[in-house]
Enzyme design. Structure first.
Site, mmCIF file in Angstrom:
data_model
loop_
_atom_site.group_PDB
_atom_site.id
_atom_site.type_symbol
_atom_site.label_atom_id
_atom_site.label_comp_id
_atom_site.label_asym_id
_atom_site.label_seq_id
_atom_site.Cartn_x
_atom_site.Cartn_y
_atom_site.Cartn_z
ATOM 1 N N GLY A 31 0.781 -1.152 -0.004
ATOM 2 C CA GLY A 31 -0.086 0.119 -0.102
ATOM 3 C C GLY A 31 0.765 1.287 0.190
ATOM 4 O O GLY A 31 1.979 1.236 -0.303
ATOM 5 N N ASN A 32 0.080 2.537 0.505
ATOM 6 C CA ASN A 32 0.860 3.712 0.106
ATOM 7 C C ASN A 32 1.377 3.763 -1.309
ATOM 8 O O ASN A 32 2.333 4.211 -1.642
ATOM 9 C CB ASN A 32 1.836 3.975 1.344
ATOM 10 C CG ASN A 32 2.406 5.415 1.137
ATOM 11 O OD1 ASN A 32 3.582 5.707 1.067
ATOM 12 N ND2 ASN A 32 1.595 6.399 1.427
ATOM 13 N N HIS A 37 4.017 1.625 -8.342
ATOM 14 C CA HIS A 37 3.072 0.424 -8.029
ATOM 15 C C HIS A 37 1.924 0.643 -9.456
ATOM 16 O O HIS A 37 1.504 -0.500 -9.826
ATOM 17 C CB HIS A 37 2.407 0.577 -6.768
ATOM 18 C CG HIS A 37 2.830 0.766 -5.525
ATOM 19 N ND1 HIS A 37 3.244 1.781 -4.599
ATOM 20 C CD2 HIS A 37 3.744 -0.526 -5.180
ATOM 21 C CE1 HIS A 37 4.125 1.473 -3.750
ATOM 22 N NE2 HIS A 37 4.422 -0.114 -3.959
ATOM 23 N N LYS A 151 13.301 -2.708 -8.199
ATOM 24 C CA LYS A 151 13.762 -2.064 -7.257
ATOM 25 C C LYS A 151 14.301 -2.760 -6.072
ATOM 26 O O LYS A 151 15.381 -2.668 -5.334
ATOM 27 C CB LYS A 151 12.710 -0.878 -6.687
ATOM 28 C CG LYS A 151 13.410 0.245 -5.974
ATOM 29 C CD LYS A 151 12.204 0.339 -4.900
ATOM 30 C CE LYS A 151 12.950 0.870 -3.584
ATOM 31 N NZ LYS A 151 11.975 0.713 -2.661
ATOM 32 N N ASP A 152 13.286 -3.799 -5.747
ATOM 33 C CA ASP A 152 13.594 -4.819 -4.711
ATOM 34 C C ASP A 152 14.378 -6.024 -5.177
ATOM 35 O O ASP A 152 13.755 -6.946 -5.240
ATOM 36 C CB ASP A 152 12.398 -4.972 -3.917
ATOM 37 C CG ASP A 152 11.852 -3.824 -3.180
ATOM 38 O OD1 ASP A 152 11.964 -3.432 -2.058
ATOM 39 O OD2 ASP A 152 11.018 -3.151 -3.864
ATOM 40 N N GLN A 155 14.663 -9.145 -3.261
ATOM 41 C CA GLN A 155 13.312 -9.799 -3.062
ATOM 42 C C GLN A 155 13.018 -10.547 -4.218
ATOM 43 O O GLN A 155 12.422 -11.679 -3.989
ATOM 44 C CB GLN A 155 12.476 -8.684 -2.771
ATOM 45 C CG GLN A 155 10.843 -9.143 -2.910
ATOM 46 C CD GLN A 155 9.990 -8.004 -2.186
ATOM 47 O OE1 GLN A 155 9.938 -7.779 -1.178
ATOM 48 N NE2 GLN A 155 9.444 -7.394 -3.021
ATOM 49 N N SER A 187 9.630 5.081 -3.646
ATOM 50 C CA SER A 187 9.425 4.077 -2.441
ATOM 51 C C SER A 187 8.558 4.599 -1.566
ATOM 52 O O SER A 187 8.277 6.123 -1.305
ATOM 53 C CB SER A 187 10.678 3.863 -1.684
ATOM 54 O OG SER A 187 10.434 3.512 -0.517
ATOM 55 N N SER A 188 7.752 3.828 -1.044
ATOM 56 C CA SER A 188 6.698 4.430 0.177
ATOM 57 C C SER A 188 7.493 5.306 1.188
ATOM 58 O O SER A 188 6.892 5.637 1.984
ATOM 59 C CB SER A 188 5.741 3.162 0.559
ATOM 60 O OG SER A 188 5.176 2.654 -0.541
ATOM 61 N N ARG A 189 8.681 4.551 1.586
ATOM 62 C CA ARG A 189 9.336 4.941 2.608
ATOM 63 C C ARG A 189 10.145 6.564 2.307
ATOM 64 O O ARG A 189 10.730 7.025 3.084
ATOM 65 C CB ARG A 189 10.631 4.108 2.981
ATOM 66 C CG ARG A 189 10.056 2.644 3.626
ATOM 67 C CD ARG A 189 11.005 1.841 4.328
ATOM 68 N NE ARG A 189 10.377 0.898 4.958
ATOM 69 C CZ ARG A 189 10.284 -0.364 4.836
ATOM 70 N NH1 ARG A 189 10.416 -0.750 3.527
ATOM 71 N NH2 ARG A 189 9.991 -1.096 5.714
HETATM 72 P P1 AMP Z 1 5.992 -2.276 -1.522
HETATM 73 O O1 AMP Z 1 4.702 -1.898 -1.521
HETATM 74 O O2 AMP Z 1 6.965 -1.549 -1.237
HETATM 75 O O3 AMP Z 1 5.993 -3.780 -0.859
HETATM 76 O O4 AMP Z 1 6.288 -2.759 -3.266
HETATM 77 C C1 AMP Z 1 5.446 -3.774 -3.895
HETATM 78 C C2 AMP Z 1 5.934 -4.066 -5.287
HETATM 79 O O5 AMP Z 1 6.257 -2.627 -5.801
HETATM 80 C C3 AMP Z 1 7.317 -4.807 -5.365
HETATM 81 O O6 AMP Z 1 7.305 -5.665 -6.238
HETATM 82 C C4 AMP Z 1 8.255 -3.595 -5.439
HETATM 83 O O7 AMP Z 1 9.374 -4.214 -5.983
HETATM 84 C C5 AMP Z 1 7.474 -2.508 -6.274
HETATM 85 N N1 AMP Z 1 8.047 -1.290 -6.309
HETATM 86 C C6 AMP Z 1 8.096 -0.559 -5.186
HETATM 87 N N2 AMP Z 1 8.917 0.710 -5.472
HETATM 88 C C7 AMP Z 1 9.166 0.577 -6.770
HETATM 89 C C8 AMP Z 1 10.027 1.176 -7.847
HETATM 90 N N3 AMP Z 1 10.574 2.589 -7.495
HETATM 91 N N4 AMP Z 1 10.139 0.734 -9.111
HETATM 92 C C9 AMP Z 1 9.653 -0.399 -9.366
HETATM 93 N N5 AMP Z 1 9.064 -1.257 -8.495
HETATM 94 C C10 AMP Z 1 8.746 -0.821 -7.300
#
Ligand code: AMP
Length: 281
Positions: A31-32, A37, A151-152, A155, A187-189
């Protein structure tokens, strides 16, 4: 967009989609939501008939001293973005729906390689939490394909390995890193970054790119490059967690003759831990 808070409700809707022979694409998130996303949703729409997004802030992947409590939860705004993007279904379970027996006694999925280095070294147990929740979500949604962001990077590598090792019948699709205009990976962060720090917060990206350029120009002393990049990050006022030149597949430290190299890094701002990576082939 249909919204489901229970596994049962989502499964019933998905059975109907599957009976119609529709291809199901899945985008797991915490989320966020931001534009990166949404790019994953768009990527899923290219190859799937029905796109399912999940929003779940997974306690199992956060350490005790980490930001699970304060992780931004912005459900209404997230729904609006997903609707605009044409997402078909949203799965938004609560903790009890995902972990009815509690976190401590939850059966875990453990990937025994690549999980205790890089981010895994500073976040013990993190990837076990990720592989466990992703397995649960895969079993709930049973998609044909799932989209993850590069990005991750670690993961994604761990999930690919898990899917291979456990014969999970789901195509794993990777989506490129989506960045702010100055190169900072979305990034959400990023919301934790202070206004004062923000102009320099792209330093991690710049230093990883600098290493990539040095390697492309023939430099092979990876440890020296890593050390120099760490100095650049400290000089910008941040604290390095790690900067490592890795073999893109194994995530071990790269050998001088490796053809596929990824430079991964993490750094701390005052109240955020940011990660990024750049690949060279
Ligand atoms: P998260 O909500 O941060 O757990 O991310 C959910 C998905 O979005 C994961 O597959 C992340 O790798 C992807 N994601 C988050 N930020 C980015 C970004 N800047 N570029 C590409 N994918 C992203």
């Amino acid at each position: 967009m249909q919204i489901f808070h229970t596994i049962k409700g989502l499964r019933e809707a998905l059975i109907q989609a599957r009976q119609k022979g529709l291809r199901i694409g899945f985008v797991p998130t915490m989320g966020n939501l931001h534009q990166a996303h949404i790019e994953l949703i768009k990527r899923a729409q290219q190859t799937s008939d029905v796109v399912v997004c999940s929003i779940f802030v997974n306690g199992l992947q956060f350490g005790l001293n980490e930001d699970w409590d304060k992780y931004p939860r912005t459900f209404d705004a997230d729904c609006a973005k997903l609707r605009d993007a044409g997402c078909d279904m949203l799965f938004h379970p609560d903790d009890n729906e995902m972990y009815p027996n509690g976190l401590d006694s939850q059966t875990r999925v453990i990937c025994s390689t690549m999980t205790d280095v890089l981010c895994g070294a500073s976040r013990p147990g993190h990837f076990e939490g990720v592989t466990t929740v992703v397995t649960k979500l895969f079993n709930i949604v049973q998609p044909d394909e799932a989209i993850f962001g590069i990005k991750d990077y670690q993961q994604l590598a761990v999930i690919r390995r898990m899917v291979e090792d456990l014969c999970v019948p789901i195509d794993i699709i990777e989506a490129p890193i989506h960045r702010e205009p100055d190169g900072l990976a979305m990034s959400s962060r990023n919301g934790y970054i202070t206004a004062e720090e923000r102009p320099k917060a792209n330093q991690l990206h710049q230093s990883l790119n600098w290493i990539a350029e040095q390697i492309k120009s023939g430099k092979r002393d990876f440890l020296a490059l890593e050390a120099k990049a760490k100095q650049q990050i400290e000089a910008a006022g941040f604290k390095t967690d790690y900067i490592t030149v890795c073999n893109s597949k194994t995530l071990e430290m790269a050998a001088v003759d490796d053809k596929h190299i990824t430079v991964l890094g993490a750094m701390y701002t005052e109240s955020a831990r940011l990660i990024d990576n750049v690949s060279l082939s």
